[in-house]
Design an enzyme around this catalytic site. Structure first.
Site: not given
Ligand SMILES: *[C@@H]1O[C@H](CO)[C@@H](O)[C@H](O)[C@H]1NC(C)=O
Ligand SMILES: *[C@@H]1O[C@H](CO)[C@@H](O)[C@H](O)[C@H]1NC(C)=O
Ligand SMILES: *[C@@H]1O[C@H](CO)[C@@H](O)[C@H](O)[C@H]1NC(C)=O
Ligand SMILES: *[C@@H]1O[C@H](CO)[C@@H](O)[C@H](O)[C@H]1NC(C)=O
Ligand SMILES: *[C@@H]1O[C@H](CO)[C@@H](O)[C@H](O)[C@H]1NC(C)=O
Ligand SMILES: *[C@@H]1O[C@H](CO)[C@@H](O)[C@H](O)[C@H]1NC(C)=O
Ligand SMILES: *[C@@H]1O[C@H](CO)[C@@H](O)[C@H](O)[C@H]1NC(C)=O
Ligand SMILES: *[C@@H]1O[C@H](CO)[C@@H](O)[C@H](O)[C@H]1NC(C)=O
Ligand SMILES: *[C@@H]1O[C@H](CO)[C@@H](O)[C@H](O)[C@H]1NC(C)=O
Ligand SMILES: *[C@@H]1O[C@H](CO)[C@@H](O)[C@H](O)[C@H]1NC(C)=O
Length: 638
Positions: A307, A311, A556
C-alpha cells in the site's frame, strides 16, 4: 486486557451511597443495540466498584448548519467561494453552547457528582470525569458487563444507555458504552508477531482496500498502446491529460496517510523511480509521525509494503517537485485509526478517542515498539490535499462514531483541505467481500444486503472509485469500471443523508437508470448519500515491491492518483495567488463536463451484478475520471 487493567489500576473514590434513586421517567435512549456483534459474548463478573474514565461528548454548536457553512465556501456559486476559515475560527464556531455545558453540569450535580470531579475541556467540547462502574450504570440507566471476544479480549460495555430527556439534545454520545464492534486483539507482548496480525484495534479496514496482487512483471512496456496490460505514470498522464510542471514548493503539499505496520521501503521507491521517474531517485516523502508511527522495514513484502509503496511511488511520480508528506500513524503495537490521524492534525478533535476503535496513547503496553510519548494532538497543520487508501464497513462502528468523524472532515473542508478516500475494492460488498444479513445485521460472504464502506459514505469527503482500460483498448479509448481482480466500491449509505450537492445528479440516475434492487439490498429511499464521487484507474499498476515489480489493483491506486491531480491543480492556483480548492464535490457535481464520464462495467458483489456504470453519475464510478486540463481550467476560473 487493556480495559480491565485500567479498571483495577485506578483508585476507588466513589461509593454507591452517593448514587440517587433512579428516575425512569423522561429518559431518552442515546444509543442501543439489539444483538452482540459477531465474536462477542457477555461474560459477567464485573467489579462494579472499578473506576472507568467517562467522557461526555457535548453537542457542538452550529452543527446543524454544517452543510450550509461548508457550502458557503465550497459552492462555486457562493459569493464566499474559497474564503476558507482558520483552524481557530472553526474550533470557536463549533464549540458547545454555554447552555449545553451548563445543562450537563447540572445533570451531574443532580446525580450527586461533586463538581470538583468534573472537568470541562473547552477546545474539545467534552466533559470528563472518573466514575465507578456502579455510578455510571446508575447515571445512564445502563447494565454494564464484561464482554469477551473470541480472541480473549475483554471489554466493559453495555447494550443501551439513556440520559434525561432534557439532556439529550446537549450530548452526542458517552463513553464507555456500546462501542466495540470491531474485534479487539488480545494484547501481545511480542510486538512483531502482533503487528503481523491484520486486525489491530481500530485499524481502518486493514485487509480491505488494500491492493490485490497480480503476477510479477517481467518486462515493462513503454508503448502507450499496452496500457491495458500495465498501468504506469505515462499511461496515467496520457489518460488524464496531465502535462504540467509544478512551480510552487513552499505552500503546496500532498499528504499520504499510512497506518503502521504498513510502511514504504526506500529501495523499492528508487527501483520504481529508476524505471519511471529518474528525476525523483533518492526523493523521500517528508515524514510526519503521529503516535509513534515508524517506517518499519523489519517486515516487508506485499502485506507490509504494497500500500505505502504504491501510494508514494505514484504520488511522488505524478506531483514532483511539489512536496509529498507521509503521515505515518500509530506505533508497532497498537496501530491506529482515522481518529488518531485526525487528532494529529487538529487539536480540537482530540480527547474523543474510543479505546475500542482507536489507538490510545501513550501506549499502556510494555511491548517492544510501544509508543510512550504523549498522544499527537494538533502537532502539524494538515497539507491541502490528503489521500487515504483504507476503509472500514459502515456497519463496523456506530453511527455516532462515524458522524463525529465525518463532521471533522466537514471542518477540514471549511479550512480548504481536500480529503480523498478509496471507495472500496469489493463492489457493493464490504471489506473482504462480506455482506450484511438483512435480519440479524451479521456480516458474512453469503449474506445478501450490500455493505457500504466508511468514510466513503461521509458526504464531506471525496470518495474515489476504480476504472480500468478495457482489454484491448488504449489510453485513447473510454475507460470502464474496474472489473479485473477488484470491483469499484459504491452504493448508498445506511447512515448519512444525501448532501444537497449531489441531489440533482443522483435523482437523474434513479430516474433514467433505476437499479433492479429493493430495500432488501440497500437503502433505496433515494435520501441517503451515494458514493463514489469520482473514479480513476485502479487496474494493473506496475509497483516496485520487495525488489521486484508487481501488478497491483485497487481503489488504493485510484485515490492517490486523483489526489495527485488535485495537488497539481492547487499548484496552478497557488501560482496565480489563489487559495486551495478545498472541498471539491460541489464544484465537480456542477461541472461534470470536466470529468470523463464512465458508462461501461459494474460493481458486482453480494451475489448480484451490483450497480452499472451509466451516463452521468452512478454508484460505481461517480461522475467519472479526471481530465486534468479541463479541471485546471475550471478551478482557475473560480
Ligand atoms: C481520572 O483518573 C486518572 C488516574 O488517576 C487521572 O489521570 C485523570 O486525570 C482523572 N480524570 C479526571 C477527569 O479527573
Ligand atoms: C527497469 O529499467 C532497467 C534499466 O533501464 C531495465 O533493465 C529493466 O528491465 C527495467 N525493469 C523491468 C522490470 O522492466
Ligand atoms: C503492445 O501493443 C502493441 C499494439 O497493440 C502490440 O502489437 C504489442 O504486441 C503489445 N505488446 C505486448 C507485449 O503485449
Ligand atoms: C528492527 O529490528 C532490529 C533488529 O532486530 C531492531 O533493533 C529495530 O529496533 C527494529 N526496528 C523496528 C522499527 O522495529
Ligand atoms: C508494564 O511494566 C510495569 C513495570 O514493570 C508493570 O507494573 C505493568 O503492569 C506492565 N504493564 C503491562 C500492560 O504489562
Ligand atoms: C467477514 O465476516 C466474517 C464473519 O463475520 C468475519 O469472520 C471476517 O473477519 C469478515 N472478513 C472481513 C475481511 O472483514
Ligand atoms: C457460504 O455458502 C457456502 C456454500 O453454500 C458454504 O460452504 C459456506 O459454509 C457458507 N459460509 C458461511 C459463512 O455461511
Ligand atoms: C483481445 O485481443 C486478443 C487478440 O486479438 C483476443 O484473443 C481477445 O479475445 C481480445 N479480448 C477482448 C476482451 O476483446
Ligand atoms: C433509508 O434512509 C432513510 C433516510 O435516512 C430512512 O428514513 C430510512 O429509514 C432508511 N431505510 C432503511 C430500510 O433503513
Ligand atoms: C524477483 O523476481 C525474480 C523472478 O521472478 C526472482 O528470481 C527474484 O528472486 C525476485 N527478487 C526478489 C527480491 O524477490
Amino acid at each position: 486486557m487493556r480495559v480491565l487493567s485500567f479498571l483495577f489500576a485506578l483508585a476507588l473514590f466513589a461509593t454507591a451511597s452517593a448514587v440517587p434513586a433512579r428516575q425512569s421517567s423522561h429518559r431518552a435512549v442515546l444509543e442501543s443495540r439489539h444483538r452482540l456483534p459477531a465474536g462477542w459474548t457477555k461474560r459477567g463478573g464485573l467489579n462494579k466498584r472499578g473506576v472507568v474514565p467517562v467522557r461526555i461528548n457535548l453537542r457542538q454548536n452550529n452543527l446543524e448548519r454544517s452543510e450550509e457553512l461548508l457550502m458557503d465556501v465550497s459552492d462555486p456559486e457562493s459569493p464566499n467561494y474559497g474564503e476558507h476559515y482558520t483552524a481557530k475560527q472553526v474550533a470557536d464556531l463549533f464549540a458547545p453552547s454555554k447552555e449545553s455545558v451548563e445543562t450537563v453540569k447540572g445533570w451531574l450535580r443532580e446525580a450527586s457528582v461533586a463538581s470538583h470531579r468534573v472537568k470541562y475541556n473547552h477546545g474539545q467540547g467534552s466533559v470528563t470525569l472518573n466514575m465507578t462502574v456502579a455510578e455510571l450504570g446508575e447515571l445512564l440507566h445502563a447494565e454494564y458487563d464484561i464482554y469477551e471476544h473470541d480472541t480473549g479480549a475483554l471489554h466493559v460495555a453495555c447494550d443501551s444507555y439513556s440520559v434525561p430527556a432534557t439532556v439529550k439534545d446537549h450530548v452526542d454520545f458517552i463513553t464507555p458504552t456500546l462501542h466495540f464492534n470491531v474485534p479487539l486483539s488480545k494484547r501481545d507482548e511480542n510486538a512483531h508477531s502482533r503487528a503481523s496480525k491484520a486486525a489491530l484495534i481500530g485499524q481502518p479496514g486493514h485487509s480491505a482496500v488494500q491492493p490485490h496482487q497480480g503476477a510479477a512483471v517481467e518486462n515493462i512496456f513503454t508503448d502507450l498502446r499496452n496500457c491495458s496490460k500495465q498501468t504506469t505514470l505515462d499511461c496515467l498522464r496520457a489518460l488524464y491529460k496531465i502535462d504540467y510542471e509544478p512551480v510552487v514548493k513552499d505552500k503546496n503539499g500532498y499528504g499520504i496517510v499510512e497506518y503502521t505496520p504498513q510502511a514504504y521501503v526506500p529501495s523499492d521507491l528508487d527501483l520504481f523511480f529508476k524505471n519511471f521517474s529518474r528525476g525523483t531517485i533518492g526523493y523521500r516523502p517528508k515524514l510526519v509521525s503521529f503516535d509513534g508511527g515508524v517506517v518499519q522495514n523489519n517486515q516487508t513484502g506485499f502485506d507490509f509494503s504494497s500500500e505505502s509503496n504504491l501510494d508514494l511511488e505514484y504520488a511522488i511520480g505524478l506531483v514532483h517537485p511539489a512536496p509529498v508528506t507521509l503521515y505515518q500513524v500509530g506505533d508497532l503495537v497498537e496501530g491506529a485509526s482515522f481518529n488518531n490521524f485526525l487528532d494529529g492534525i487538529d487539536s480540537s478533535f482530540c480527547g474523543g478517542d474510543d479505546p475500542t476503535q482507536d489507538g490510545i496513547y501513550p501506549d499502556a503496553s510494555n511491548a517492544t515498539g510501544s509508543y510512550k510519548g504523549p498522544e499527537d494532538c494538533g502537532t502539524t497543520k494538515p497539507t491541502y490535499i490528503i489521500s487515504t487508501s483504507y476503509g472500514s464497513n459502515e456497519a463496523d462502528t456506530t453511527p455516532a462514531y462515524e458522524e463525529r468523524q465525518c463532521n471533522e472532515y466537514m471542518k477540514l473542508g471549511m479550512q480548504g483541505v481536500t480529503v480523498l478516500y478509496s471507495s472500496g475494492d469489493n463492489g457493493v460488498a464490504g471489506n473482504g467481500g462480506n455482506c450484511t444479513d438483512p435480519v440479524t445485521g451479521a456480516l458474512s460472504p453469503n449474506a445478501t444486503r450490500f455493505t457500504p464502506l466508511f468514510p466513503g459514505t461521509c458526504p464531506w469527503i471525496t470518495s474515489v472509485g476504480a476504472t480500468q482500460i478495457n482489454p484491448n483498448s488504449t489510453v485513447f479509448d473510454p475507460e470502464g469500471a474496474c472489473e479485473q481482480v477488484i470491483y469499484s466500491g459504491g452504493g448508498f449509505s445506511d447512515v448519512f443523508p444525501m448532501p444537497e450537492y449531489q441531489k440533482t445528479a443522483v435523482a437523474k440516475y434513479f430516474k433514467d437508470y433505476n437499479p433492479p434492487y429493493t430495500a432488501k439490498q440497500y437503502n433505496n429511499s433515494q435520501m441517503t448519500r451515494g458514493f463514489p464521487d469520482i473514479s480513476a484507474n485502479g487496474a494493473n499498476y506496475v509497483v516496485a515491491i520487495n525488489g521486484n515489480f508487481s501488478l497491483v489493483y485497487g481503489t488504493s491506486a485510484s485515490s492517490p492518483v486523483a489526489g495527485s491531480i488535485f495537488t497539481l491543480i492547487n499548484d496552478a492556483r497557488f501560482a496565480r495567488g489563489l487559495g486551495p480548492i478545498g472541498f471539491i464535490n460541489p464544484v465537480l457535481y456542477k461541472n461534470a463536463w470536466a470529468l470523463n464520464d464512465i458508462t461501461m462495467g459494474g460493481n458486482q458483489g453480494c451475489g448480484t451484478p451490483g450497480f452499472t456504470a451509466v451516463p452521468g453519475w452512478d454508484p460505481v464510478t461517480g461522475l467519472g475520471t479526471p481530465n486534468f486540463e479541463k479541471l485546471r481550467g475550471l478551478f482557475l476560473s473560480r
